[in-house]
Design an enzyme around this catalytic site. Structure first.
Site, PDB file in Angstrom:
ATOM      1  CE  LYS A 124     -49.468  47.712  62.498  1.00 62.14           C
ATOM      2  NZ  LYS A 124     -48.949  48.491  63.380  1.00 62.14           N
ATOM      3  CG  LEU A 182     -51.327  47.154  67.651  1.00 59.76           C
ATOM      4  CD1 LEU A 182     -52.633  47.194  67.221  1.00 59.76           C
ATOM      5  CD2 LEU A 182     -50.157  47.469  66.704  1.00 59.76           C
ATOM      6  CE1 TYR A 240     -48.754  50.164  59.992  1.00 56.28           C
ATOM      7  CE2 TYR A 240     -50.756  51.451  60.731  1.00 56.28           C
ATOM      8  CZ  TYR A 240     -49.060  51.006  61.231  1.00 56.28           C
ATOM      9  OH  TYR A 240     -48.515  51.414  62.313  1.00 56.28           O
ATOM     10  CD  GLU A 264     -49.719  50.689  71.922  1.00 55.49           C
ATOM     11  OE1 GLU A 264     -49.468  49.611  71.694  1.00 55.49           O
ATOM     12  OE2 GLU A 264     -50.792  51.367  71.650  1.00 55.49           O
TER      13      GLU A 264
END
Length: 288
Positions: free
Chosen positions: A149, A207, A33, A182
């Protein structure tokens, strides 16, 4: 006015939009996505997001559901039909509908596509940035390919819920060596005492945030130095500032980590400057 969603070739009332029970996204989280910010009638960094979508699809050996230009049209049409001037647009692609099996479908199936959009209040986001957010840390427990992702976000869901349970707004994943990876849905940054911006290198460990990349351009325009290196929780807690970046939060100051205030416990000037200059630097595509 009802919300409108795009699902596999048709626009439908949001409440009536649905996917097949054997969609591999629903059954196996076999999908990817993207989410783009919509600001003042513009789609922010759409090219970067669609480039990353292309990479995610290739990494998972998944086909585009429609041609890229067609997807751009669909994105704009969903935004138009929902009358969104400020908000978010979500694009989700799964491998499609096939009898449940862990292996890829033996017969070719068309990738499934869902696009939705929703409004957001920019003033509410600005007020949140004025206050800043609090963060907790959680042990890294995700798979190694978080650079893709995917919609397989259960560890992120549990991390964010742990933050909510602790009265915080975000959770940072931390490696066994004590370095920050993250956030559950953000990239993590600190500002050192000498004013340098630090964020972890975007290899296979995090990411490669599109907003993260734009913030680097903003930093360059402000003559701010950026270092891509690991940093520890302790270094973050003693930093001059900390903040997170994402399409949903742009640049959001972090004022506390695991209950310890960052600096004076208030948003810092660097994060504010980056947030103020972001829209001028980001790529902007008309939403209609």
């Amino acid at each position: 006015m009802p919300r409108i969603a795009y699902v596999n070739g048709r626009y439908a009332n949001h409440n009536d939009a649905m996917v097949h029970v054997e969609d591999r996204g629903y059954q196996l989280a076999d999908g990817v996505y993207e989410v783009c910010e919509i600001s003042r009638g513009f789609i922010i960094d759409m090219k970067g997001h669609l480039d990353r979508l292309d990479r995610s699809l290739r990494e998972l050996r998944m086909e585009w559901p429609v041609e890229r230009k067609a997807l751009e049209f669909i994105i704009r049409e969903v935004i138009r039909r929902n009358h969104v001037r400020n908000g978010l647009v979500y694009i989700q692609v799964t491998r499609g509908v096939a009898p449940r099996d862990h292996a890829f479908p033996t017969k070719p199936v068309r990738s499934a596509l869902v696009v939705t959009a929703k409004r957001a209040d920019p003033m509410a986001a600005a007020k949140k940035a004025e206050k800043g957010m609090t963060v907790i840390t959680v042990p890294e427990n995700r798979w190694d390919r978080v650079d893709i992702k995917t919609i397989g976000l259960l560890p992120n869901v549990l991390a964010r819920q742990a933050a909510v349970d602790a009265g915080a707004q975000e959770a940072w994943f931390v490696d066994p060596d004590g370095t920050v990876k993250e956030g559950a849905s953000t990239n993590a940054w600190i500002v050192t005492t000498d004013g340098s911006l630090v964020t972890r290198p975007a290899d296979f460990g995090i990411l490669r945030g599109i907003t993260r990349a734009t913030v680097m351009k903003v930093a360059d325009s402000l003559d701010l130095k950026v270092e891509e290196r690991a940093f520890s929780v302790e270094e973050a807690q003693s930093a001059r500032e900390a903040f997170v970046t994402s399409a949903t939060s742009v640049v959001m100051p972090v004022v506390s980590i695991d209950g310890k205030p960052v600096a004076n416990g208030h948003p810092g000037t660097v994060a504010r400057s980056l947030r103020d200059a972001f829209f001028a630097i980001a790529e902007k595509s008309p939403s209609c």
